[in-house]
Design an enzyme around this catalytic site. Structure first.
Site, PDB file in Angstrom:
ATOM      1  CG  ASP A  73      50.493  37.940  44.015  1.00  0.00           C
ATOM      2  OD1 ASP A  73      50.395  37.549  45.189  1.00  0.00           O
ATOM      3  OD2 ASP A  73      50.410  39.150  43.699  1.00  0.00           O
TER       4      ASP A  73
ATOM      5  CG  ASP B 142      47.053  40.536  44.163  1.00  0.00           C
ATOM      6  OD1 ASP B 142      46.867  39.776  45.125  1.00  0.00           O
ATOM      7  OD2 ASP B 142      48.147  41.068  43.911  1.00  0.00           O
ATOM      8  CD  GLU B 143      47.978  36.093  46.497  1.00  0.00           C
ATOM      9  OE1 GLU B 143      48.032  34.971  47.019  1.00  0.00           O
ATOM     10  OE2 GLU B 143      48.200  37.153  47.113  1.00  0.00           O
TER      11      GLU B 143
HETATM   12  N1  DCP Z   1      46.572  45.223  50.373  1.00  0.00           N
HETATM   13  C1  DCP Z   1      46.061  46.072  51.361  1.00  0.00           C
HETATM   14  N2  DCP Z   1      46.669  46.129  52.598  1.00  0.00           N
HETATM   15  C2  DCP Z   1      47.763  45.357  52.863  1.00  0.00           C
HETATM   16  C3  DCP Z   1      48.266  44.483  51.877  1.00  0.00           C
HETATM   17  C4  DCP Z   1      47.650  44.444  50.633  1.00  0.00           C
HETATM   18  O1  DCP Z   1      45.080  46.758  51.123  1.00  0.00           O
HETATM   19  N3  DCP Z   1      48.351  45.444  54.080  1.00  0.00           N
HETATM   20  C5  DCP Z   1      45.940  45.234  49.024  1.00  0.00           C
HETATM   21  C6  DCP Z   1      46.706  46.173  48.117  1.00  0.00           C
HETATM   22  C7  DCP Z   1      47.490  45.277  47.236  1.00  0.00           C
HETATM   23  C8  DCP Z   1      46.612  44.047  47.131  1.00  0.00           C
HETATM   24  O2  DCP Z   1      45.992  43.949  48.411  1.00  0.00           O
HETATM   25  O3  DCP Z   1      47.737  45.873  45.958  1.00  0.00           O
HETATM   26  C9  DCP Z   1      47.369  42.771  46.807  1.00  0.00           C
HETATM   27  O4  DCP Z   1      48.312  42.478  47.819  1.00  0.00           O
HETATM   28  P1  DCP Z   1      49.707  41.797  47.526  1.00  0.00           P
HETATM   29  O5  DCP Z   1      50.214  41.314  48.831  1.00  0.00           O
HETATM   30  O6  DCP Z   1      49.602  40.813  46.419  1.00  0.00           O
HETATM   31  O7  DCP Z   1      50.663  42.995  47.127  1.00  0.00           O
HETATM   32  P2  DCP Z   1      50.767  43.797  45.758  1.00  0.00           P
HETATM   33  O8  DCP Z   1      49.995  43.155  44.653  1.00  0.00           O
HETATM   34  O9  DCP Z   1      50.430  45.227  46.021  1.00  0.00           O
HETATM   35  O10 DCP Z   1      52.312  43.732  45.456  1.00  0.00           O
HETATM   36  P3  DCP Z   1      53.193  42.472  44.957  1.00  0.00           P
HETATM   37  O11 DCP Z   1      53.770  42.901  43.649  1.00  0.00           O
HETATM   38  O12 DCP Z   1      54.218  42.294  46.010  1.00  0.00           O
HETATM   39  O13 DCP Z   1      52.248  41.310  44.829  1.00  0.00           O
HETATM   40 MG    MG Z   2      50.155  41.088  44.306  1.00  0.00          MG
HETATM   41 MG    MG Z   3      48.560  39.042  46.404  1.00  0.00          MG
END
Ligand code: DCP
Ligand code: MG
Ligand code: MG
Length: 354
Positions: A12, A110-111
């Site tokens: 992730d 991103d996963e």
């Molecule tokens: N995303 C979005 N709206 C949300 C949640 C996420 O548009 N409510 C998008 C932005 C994030 C991406 O999806 O960058 C990936 O979500 P993740 O839950 O994996 O969160 P992040 O990668 O941003 O942070 P982490 O380091 O916690 O994985």
């Molecule tokens: Mg992420």
């Molecule tokens: Mg994610």
């Protein structure tokens, strides 16, 4: 008990959208940064899509209205989301993972889960370190990797080790690992399920694991059985190899806001045509159709419809998209509409099915 559970390496990306921006705006690195849904000129109206870890220190998180984020920290750096760019970076990362030659399931932008059944725990750790360093070198991005027996547990390990982490849950430690995680971290326990479980006096994974499975099946149907199995350390779901393209979508800003689906029809037909062109070019079939509107206040709503069978029929998309957009427009006028198809599979050499 572990024979049927694949050994899984789960990646992730850390603060993905904001990390992609830091990678191309080096001057922002180390400063609190938010990527959100509204253009920079109207940044107080949108919502936070993600925040880098510097911004999270102030309590800022995904889904929070931008105005609240700026309340929490007024010097916040802000960028308008550029999803096409993040999807392009994502495709590059997924391609890199697939070059390992092992089955990779792209789970979201991103996963990804990789089936590493057959590797020893030490070999898995070595592979994970190599992947982390390749992604850092190739894209300037950090990720967190979880490794475990079962997709769900590998994912939970990656959640736990964030950011820039690596965590292996050894088979004999799985029970203790589950005890150490809070209930809402168990895949399948969303906000609604969490509330229902609480009403049933289940507040920990341990309590869930000890519950009579029939009671859970009564309350949640087949999802109840799934929850019971997960809480007891069993996840036999396979890593299903798929395309690095998760979905194909197009959206457009309308000349003036629309309140009815009739007004949106020309745009919807045009978007559907564009999506179908891309679907055909790649030889895809899809099973899920999604509608999106961005309202005049910049908030976004989506709806999706799952078909029983894979298709590549344009008529099917129109037929499903119209009632979804109509229903979304009941909440107010929209200035942007979007059409997306997902759950893609490749047809080999087949141009048109129907
Ligand atoms: N995303 C979005 N709206 C949300 C949640 C996420 O548009 N409510 C998008 C932005 C994030 C991406 O999806 O960058 C990936 O979500 P993740 O839950 O994996 O969160 P992040 O990668 O941003 O942070 P982490 O380091 O916690 O994985
Ligand atoms: Mg992420
Ligand atoms: Mg994610």
């Amino acid at each position: 008990m572990y024979e049927n559970m694949p050994f899984v390496l789960y990646v992730d990306m850390d603060y993905f959208y904001a990390a992609c921006e830091e990678a191309r705006h080096k001057e922002l690195k180390g400063k609190p940064l938010v990527v959100g849904t509204a253009p920079e000129s109207e940044k107080l109206r949108g919502v936070v899509q993600t925040a880098n870890y510097e911004a999270r220190k102030y309590g800022i998180h995904s889904g929070m209205p931008n105005i609240k984020a700026f309340d929490l920290y007024k010097e916040l750096n802000y960028l308008h989301s550029d999803e096409e760019h993040y999807e392009e970076v994502s495709r590059g990362i997924m391609k890199l993972l697939k070059e390992s030659g092992r089955p990779v399931e792209v789970i979201s932008v991103d996963e990804a889960a990789m089936d590493i059944t057959g590797l020893s725990e030490n070999e898995a750790l070595e592979l994970a370190k190599r992947i982390k360093s390749d992604i850092l070198k190739g894209f300037g991005l950090t990720c967190t990797i979880g490794i475990g027996n079962g997709k769900a547990f590998a994912k939970m390990a990656s959640d736990k080790a964030k950011p820039d982490g690596l965590m292996l849950v050894r088979a004999q430690d799985l029970k203790n690992f589950l005890k150490s995680c809070s209930l809402e971290k168990l895949p399948g326990v969303g906000a609604k399920t969490f509330e229902r479980l609480k009403e049933m006096h289940i507040e920990t994974i341990e309590q869930l694991a000890a519950k009579d499975p029939m009671v859970l099946i009564d309350a949640f149907g087949s999802a109840g059985k799934e929850l019971y199995m997960l809480a007891n350390g069993i996840d036999e779901s396979k890593v299903v190899e798929n395309s690095e393209i998760l979905s194909i979508g197009r959206e457009t800003t309308l000349k003036s806001p629309v309140s009815t689906v009739e007004e949106a029809m020309p745009a919807l037909r045009d978007l559907t045509k564009q999506v179908m062109k891309e679907v055909e070019k790649n030889g895809f079939l899809f099973k899920n159709i999604g509608a999106k509107v961005r309202y005049t206040d910049f908030s976004i709503s989506v709806k999706s419809y799952s078909l029983h069978n894979y298709t590549n029929s344009e008529d099917e998309v129109i037929k499903r998209i119209v009632p979804m957009i109509a229903s979304l427009l009941k909440n107010g006028p929209a200035r942007k509409v979007g059409v997306r198809v997902s759950h893609l599979i490749k047809t080999k050499g087949q141009k048109k099915l129907f």
